[in-house]
Design a protein around this motif. Structure first.
Motif, mmCIF file in Angstrom:
data_model
loop_
_atom_site.group_PDB
_atom_site.id
_atom_site.type_symbol
_atom_site.label_atom_id
_atom_site.label_comp_id
_atom_site.label_asym_id
_atom_site.label_seq_id
_atom_site.Cartn_x
_atom_site.Cartn_y
_atom_site.Cartn_z
ATOM 1 N N GLU A 177 -3.483 6.257 -10.302
ATOM 2 C CA GLU A 177 -3.363 6.302 -8.859
ATOM 3 C C GLU A 177 -2.953 5.935 -8.139
ATOM 4 O OE1 GLU A 177 -6.535 6.919 -6.794
ATOM 5 O OE2 GLU A 177 -6.875 8.345 -8.663
ATOM 6 N N GLN A 178 -2.559 5.732 -6.675
ATOM 7 C CA GLN A 178 -0.925 5.000 -5.704
ATOM 8 C C GLN A 178 -1.706 3.650 -5.703
ATOM 9 O OE1 GLN A 178 0.846 7.811 -3.257
ATOM 10 N NE2 GLN A 178 -0.074 8.903 -4.651
ATOM 11 N N ASP A 179 -2.786 3.240 -5.594
ATOM 12 C CA ASP A 179 -3.308 2.152 -4.489
ATOM 13 C C ASP A 179 -4.189 1.148 -5.895
ATOM 14 O OD1 ASP A 179 -1.986 1.801 -1.931
ATOM 15 O OD2 ASP A 179 -2.383 3.600 -1.868
ATOM 16 N N ASN A 238 16.026 15.123 3.447
ATOM 17 C CA ASN A 238 15.714 15.396 2.332
ATOM 18 C C ASN A 238 14.124 14.597 1.464
ATOM 19 O OD1 ASN A 238 18.250 16.530 1.591
ATOM 20 N ND2 ASN A 238 19.355 14.959 1.089
ATOM 21 N N TRP A 239 13.375 15.411 0.598
ATOM 22 C CA TRP A 239 12.457 14.767 0.523
ATOM 23 C C TRP A 239 12.265 14.559 -1.102
ATOM 24 C CZ3 TRP A 239 7.545 14.631 3.355
ATOM 25 C CH2 TRP A 239 7.657 15.687 4.348
ATOM 26 N N VAL A 240 11.845 12.874 -0.921
ATOM 27 C CA VAL A 240 12.544 11.892 -2.131
ATOM 28 C C VAL A 240 11.402 11.392 -2.444
ATOM 29 C CG1 VAL A 240 15.243 11.972 -1.523
ATOM 30 C CG2 VAL A 240 13.440 10.125 -1.005
ATOM 31 N N ASP A 241 10.865 10.638 -3.842
ATOM 32 C CA ASP A 241 10.148 10.081 -3.734
ATOM 33 C C ASP A 241 9.517 8.553 -3.046
ATOM 34 O OD1 ASP A 241 9.223 11.610 -6.336
ATOM 35 O OD2 ASP A 241 10.696 10.773 -7.582
ATOM 36 N N ARG A 242 8.285 8.471 -3.086
ATOM 37 C CA ARG A 242 8.243 7.404 -2.067
ATOM 38 C C ARG A 242 8.427 6.061 -2.449
ATOM 39 N NH1 ARG A 242 3.998 4.103 -2.138
ATOM 40 N NH2 ARG A 242 2.943 4.785 -4.050
ATOM 41 N N GLU A 243 9.125 5.272 -2.872
ATOM 42 C CA GLU A 243 9.820 4.171 -2.478
ATOM 43 C C GLU A 243 9.414 2.728 -1.771
ATOM 44 O OE1 GLU A 243 13.268 3.741 -3.829
ATOM 45 O OE2 GLU A 243 13.193 4.794 -5.234
ATOM 46 N N GLU A 244 8.764 3.024 -0.856
ATOM 47 C CA GLU A 244 8.531 2.091 0.808
ATOM 48 C C GLU A 244 7.153 1.997 0.390
ATOM 49 O OE1 GLU A 244 8.901 2.528 4.196
ATOM 50 O OE2 GLU A 244 9.575 5.169 3.965
ATOM 51 N N SER A 245 6.415 0.880 0.469
ATOM 52 C CA SER A 245 5.388 0.213 0.731
ATOM 53 C C SER A 245 5.050 -0.484 2.320
ATOM 54 C CB SER A 245 4.506 -0.385 -0.569
ATOM 55 O OG SER A 245 5.487 -1.862 -0.583
ATOM 56 N N TYR A 246 3.785 -0.408 2.280
ATOM 57 C CA TYR A 246 3.101 -0.423 3.809
ATOM 58 C C TYR A 246 2.249 -2.073 3.352
ATOM 59 C CZ TYR A 246 0.714 -1.768 8.711
ATOM 60 O OH TYR A 246 0.370 -2.302 9.396
ATOM 61 N N ASP A 247 2.980 -3.568 4.152
ATOM 62 C CA ASP A 247 2.214 -4.316 4.499
ATOM 63 C C ASP A 247 1.027 -4.582 4.830
ATOM 64 O OD1 ASP A 247 1.545 -7.359 3.853
ATOM 65 O OD2 ASP A 247 3.276 -8.086 5.224
ATOM 66 N N TYR A 248 0.113 -4.481 4.771
ATOM 67 C CA TYR A 248 -1.182 -4.141 5.533
ATOM 68 C C TYR A 248 -2.236 -5.809 5.145
ATOM 69 C CZ TYR A 248 -3.243 -4.928 0.577
ATOM 70 O OH TYR A 248 -3.026 -5.751 -0.238
ATOM 71 N N GLN A 253 5.680 12.534 -1.827
ATOM 72 C CA GLN A 253 7.145 12.089 -1.571
ATOM 73 C C GLN A 253 6.877 12.366 0.098
ATOM 74 O OE1 GLN A 253 8.058 12.969 -4.860
ATOM 75 N NE2 GLN A 253 9.728 13.757 -4.254
ATOM 76 N N VAL A 254 8.263 11.027 0.537
ATOM 77 C CA VAL A 254 9.074 11.018 1.744
ATOM 78 C C VAL A 254 10.514 11.639 2.005
ATOM 79 C CG1 VAL A 254 7.705 9.152 2.074
ATOM 80 C CG2 VAL A 254 9.726 9.127 1.203
ATOM 81 N N SER A 268 0.979 -1.181 -0.072
ATOM 82 C CA SER A 268 -0.569 0.191 0.351
ATOM 83 C C SER A 268 0.902 1.224 0.546
ATOM 84 C CB SER A 268 -0.745 0.009 0.917
ATOM 85 O OG SER A 268 -1.626 1.995 1.018
ATOM 86 N N SER A 269 -0.138 2.301 -0.605
ATOM 87 C CA SER A 269 0.536 3.465 -1.126
ATOM 88 C C SER A 269 1.168 4.418 0.856
ATOM 89 C CB SER A 269 0.374 4.114 -1.568
ATOM 90 O OG SER A 269 -0.530 5.154 -2.100
ATOM 91 N N PHE A 270 0.203 4.357 1.211
ATOM 92 C CA PHE A 270 -0.501 4.014 2.862
ATOM 93 C C PHE A 270 1.484 4.470 3.389
ATOM 94 C CE2 PHE A 270 -3.917 5.026 -0.114
ATOM 95 C CZ PHE A 270 -4.385 6.358 0.651
ATOM 96 N N ILE A 271 1.653 4.811 4.471
ATOM 97 C CA ILE A 271 2.579 4.499 5.350
ATOM 98 C C ILE A 271 2.811 4.726 6.280
ATOM 99 C CG2 ILE A 271 4.554 3.288 2.711
ATOM 100 C CD1 ILE A 271 5.436 6.308 3.208
ATOM 101 N N PRO A 272 3.379 4.099 7.231
ATOM 102 C CA PRO A 272 2.632 4.241 8.737
ATOM 103 C C PRO A 272 3.654 6.302 8.662
ATOM 104 C CG PRO A 272 3.345 2.334 8.990
ATOM 105 C CD PRO A 272 3.504 2.595 7.559
#
Length: 837
Positions: free
Chosen positions: A591-593, A253-263, A246-247, A235-239
């Motif tokens: 869409e990200q999800d 530094n603000w960079v592109d989100r590459e991590e995801s969350y295991d729901y 961006q994260v 999921s693109s919604f990360i803690p």
């Protein structure tokens, strides 16, 4: 007086022999108490009382012994194991969106198109409120004597909803003595425990019988990530949260989100529940020709589901010159350098998986009650006519909640007040801040039903081949339902989908008649006609014509043609707009999800669905092979003006391919803007499905043992809906429409013991989303029972003996598969003991 044919006796023998091992398709679902005694019996699919067992419609029967032997713990489990089921009926494996409800989906035509009866009368729709189908959880396994599945359109007999067929649940009655049943089971991974304890007490009087029962059942959870086959969720919604996609990295530094969350760490494959049930039946003779009958059922269900923490998805206003910084988000230079900029509305998207608050816990506390009473008698007319008047009352009430919900408005205000804690990527530790944005979402709803009916059945006159039998009657039915979402949800301030309240009712007056005409000793015709007048859309007329032909003493040919209809339900007519996060693929890639918000709307001007059904088959019981019976039936159902939501995935793809009409129908904006993606209920849908059912049952003696072999096969020829061919496909949203489904069982035993092997096959299918093949699966089950003496009996078994894994589906609704279709729990052991005095 007509004597039963050899074929009728053979059918009865095959039925009685087979229901103790597995479901079997036969020409009727009737039981005769004694072979030599001629009596009138009730047949599911007809109101005519009959002296013999043949009818034109195929019916499957599953009795209490079968349910116990195969270790079923709920009605939905035993029904979904039948080959005639398809689609993805919600049940114990549905973690997202079902609110703990369990339903049946005959032929995969939708649970709203299968009518559920209790002792031949309607059951109140139940669930979380304004529901369109019966919650099977409200009917405890302990009270069931048998289940009869009519696999034929029956609107001309029962009215609305019986388009795909009827499930008639017959409860235990005329019981004498005291019986206690205790059953339990668990997986080989030491989770998913389940158990039930029930008691049954009955006694006879000089003029009647009274039977009482109580049951308590509990089912515990199975977490998705506890199964090795489960692919981690992405999921693109990360803690840590993200701003404009961006994260912050480890250097700030603000960079592109590459991590995801295991729901999958928080979601269930098997949802937990507790059920408490009380039930009673009574039969009381009031005179020589007058009988009062009644039954009462009350069930309380406490269930819950769990999903990953709320995915907060809000748009934040970006501060401009002169704005009060306490009412907007200030973008610093690092954010701007990282590519975070306001959109054309002066806003930026903020997303965060709210693990700091905790997982979403959905809870339901539902109460369902049903009371039915009937007065029946015999009128001294002609050869005697039976009459009855009946009243049925049903009520369902539910309180639902979602713990750890997030108020989107409060979240935005908290960020405006102090944005640093929300943008550092670190956990929020200030409990006061968390309490200000989190809340428990409370809702309530319910359903109510009143049914008054009166009927008359008997014989009109005699023909050379026998008496012309008839049934006629009238019925008044009132249905109401409501659902009140949490005020925060209604106001659109929650981070979950917005939803409006639902409240409505309707009434219907019906008259119906049936006639059974023996044209010759071999040919019998069955004719039914029904008229329904609704307070909503107007009236509907339906008919049914059936023929049975005994070609020989061994062979009967049968066919039925019928029309049907389904009235719009309360939720379809009066439900407020609501949002649903559906599993979809965005062709534009915006869409990200995979879960995309779809706005769902209802329509007070919906018209009834109309259907045509046709079945044709044969029943063959060879006289040269005693104990053997086989049936073959071709079936086809066509529904027009179907109340349905158009296939959103198909609409997305068509719009992407340049179909402007699809873009407008689904409210898709320029360049694939899905902000206002909408799915409306309409009468433009249709269904066309056909297939062949084959059943074989053979009971015999060999090697000093009693043997029973049964095999059920359903071969799907076609399933088309709204321009999409679903034949032999599987999808996370629509479920499975396998060409081949097969159940096989073999049982051997003697007087006090038996062992059984049972397997269930689901054929290879095409992945509707990916176009790849989805593997077939064959589940193996074994069970045994032993009567220690007249008082004690023990049973035990193993389900999914070889621990078969579920097949992978590209857009699977949970865990990369479809839990409503495949076994995601794995190998299970179960055992039980029965004590009867």
């Amino acid at each position: 007086m007509n004597r039963p044919s050899k074929l009728a006796s053979a059918i009865k023998f095959g039925l009685i022999a087979s229901v103790s091992t597995s479901a079997i398709t036969v020409s009727t679902a009737a039981y005769a108490e004694e072979e030599a005694k001629v009596e009138r019996i009730a047949v599911t699919g007809s109101r005519i009382q009959r002296q013999d067992m043949e009818t034109a419609s195929p019916v499957t029967v599953i009795d209490a012994a079968t349910i116990k032997a195969e270790g079923f713990t709920s009605v939905d489990q035993l029904l979904q194991a039948q080959t005639s089921m398809a689609g993805a009926a919600v049940g114990s494996s549905t973690n997202n969106g079902a609110d703990g409800v369990a339903q049946v989906d005959l032929r995969g035509m939708g649970s709203q198109r299968t009518l559920v009866l209790l002792n031949g009368r309607r059951m109140v729709n139940s669930g979380s409120g304004a529901d369109s189908a019966v919650d099977l959880n409200s009917i405890p396994i302990a009270m069931i004597a048998r289940v009869e599945i009519l696999k034929d359109g029956a609107s001309a007999v029962y009215g609305s909803d019986a388009i795909a067929g009827v499930v008639n649940i017959i409860t235990k009655k005329d019981f004498e003595g005291f019986q206690i049943d205790v059953t339990g089971g668990m997986t080989d991974k030491s989770d998913g425990e389940n158990g039930e304890i029930s008691a049954l007490y009955g006694f006879n009087t000089d003029t009647g019988n009274y039977t009482f029962g109580a049951a308590y059942s509990e089912r515990r959870s199975v977490i998705q990530s506890d199964r090795d086959f489960t692919d981690p969720g992405a999921s693109s919604f990360i803690p840590n949260g993200s701003l404009g996609g961006q994260v912050k990295d480890e250097n700030g530094n603000w960079v592109d989100r590459e991590e995801s969350y295991d729901y999958t760490q928080d979601s269930y494959y098997q949802t937990p529940s507790k059920r408490y049930s009380l039930f009673a039946n009574m039969t009381q003779e009031l005179g020589d020709d007058l009988v009062l009958t009644g039954d009462i059922l009350y069930t309380k269900r406490k269930s819950n589901q769990q999903m990953a923490a709320q995915p907060a998805n809000i748009m934040l206003d970006v501060c401009e010159a002169g704005d009060n910084p306490a009412t907007c988000l200030e973008l610093d230079q690092d954010m701007i350098d990282g590519g975070i900029v306001a959109d054309e509305n002066g806003q930026v998207n903020y997303r965060k998986r709210m693990n700091d608050v905790g997982p979403r816990i959905y809870t339901q506390d539902t109460d369902t009650m049903r009371i039915s009473a009937a007065l029946a008698g015999t009128a001294d007319i002609n050869t005697g006519m039976d009459w009855d008047i009946a009243y049925t009352y049903g009520k369902n009430k539910a309180e639902t909640a979602v713990e750890n919900s997030i108020n989107g408005t409060s979240l935005a205000n908290a960020i405006y007040a102090d944005q640093d804690p929300w943008l550092t990527g670190q956990p929020i530790t200030d409990q006061d801040v968390l309490n200000s944005v989190a809340y428990t979402e409370d809702a309530d709803g319910g359903n109510e039903q009143h049914v008054f009916s009166a009927g008359l059945t008997g014989e009109l006159f005699d023909l050379d081949a026998g008496a012309v039998a008839f049934a006629m009657g009238a019925e008044y039915r009132y249905e109401s339902g409501y659902y009140n979402p949490d005020p925060v949800v209604v106001a659109g301030e929650s981070t979950s989908a917005q939803q409006d309240p639902t409240d409505g009712n309707y009434s219907v007056i019906s008259v119906f008649q049936e006639v059974s005409v023996p044209f010759t000793d071999k040919l019998t015709g069955e004719f039914a006609l029904r008229f329904d007048d609704y307070s909503t859309f107007g009236n509907a007329s339906t008919w049914k014509i059936g023929l049975t032909y005994e070609a020989t003493d061994d062979l009967m040919i049968r066919t039925v043609a019928a029309t049907g209809f389904r009235a719009p339900s309360i939720s379809e007519l009066y439900a407020g707009n609501s949002g649903s996060y559906d599993y979809l693929e965005d062709p534009w890639g915006n869409e990200q999800d995979a879960q995309i918000l779809v706005n769902r709307t209802s329509d007070e001007n919906l018209q009834p669905e109309e259907s045509e059904s046709y079945t044709a088959g044969l029943v063959y019981s060879p006289s040269y092979l005693a104990g053997m019976s086989l049936t073959v039936d071709y079936w086809r159902f066509k529904v027009k003006n179907a109340i349905a939501r158009m296939d959103t995935q198909n609409g997305l793809q068509n719009c992407y391919d340049g179909d402007q009409a699809a873009c407008e129908a689904f409210n898709i904006g320029p360049n694939g803007d899905l902000t206002n993606l909408t799915s409306t209920l309409t009468n433009v849908g249709y269904q066309d499905t056909s297939g062949i059912d084959f059943n074989l049952a053979y009971s015999f003696e060999a090697l000093n043992l009693d043997w029973t072999i049964a095999n059920d096969t359903t071969y799907l020829l076609n399933f088309e809906q709204d321009g999409v061919d679903y034949t032999n496909t599987i999808d996370g949203n629509f479920g499975a429409y396998a060409e081949m489904r097969n159940n096989f069982s073999i049982k051997a035993g003697q007087d006090d013991w038996s062992v059984m092997y049972f397997n269930r096959y689901i054929g290879e299918m095409d992945d509707l989303g990916a176009g790849t093949k989805v593997d077939s699966v064959l589940y193996h089950n074994i069970s045994a029972s032993y009567f220690i003496n007249d008082t004690w009996m023990v049973t035990g078994g193993v389900k999914n003996l070889t621990d078969e894994l579920p097949s992978t589906v590209s857009n699977g609704s949970d865990g990369g598969t479809v839990p409503e279709v495949y076994d995601t729990v794995g190998r299970q052991y179960y055992a039980g003991v029965t004590v009867k005095f």
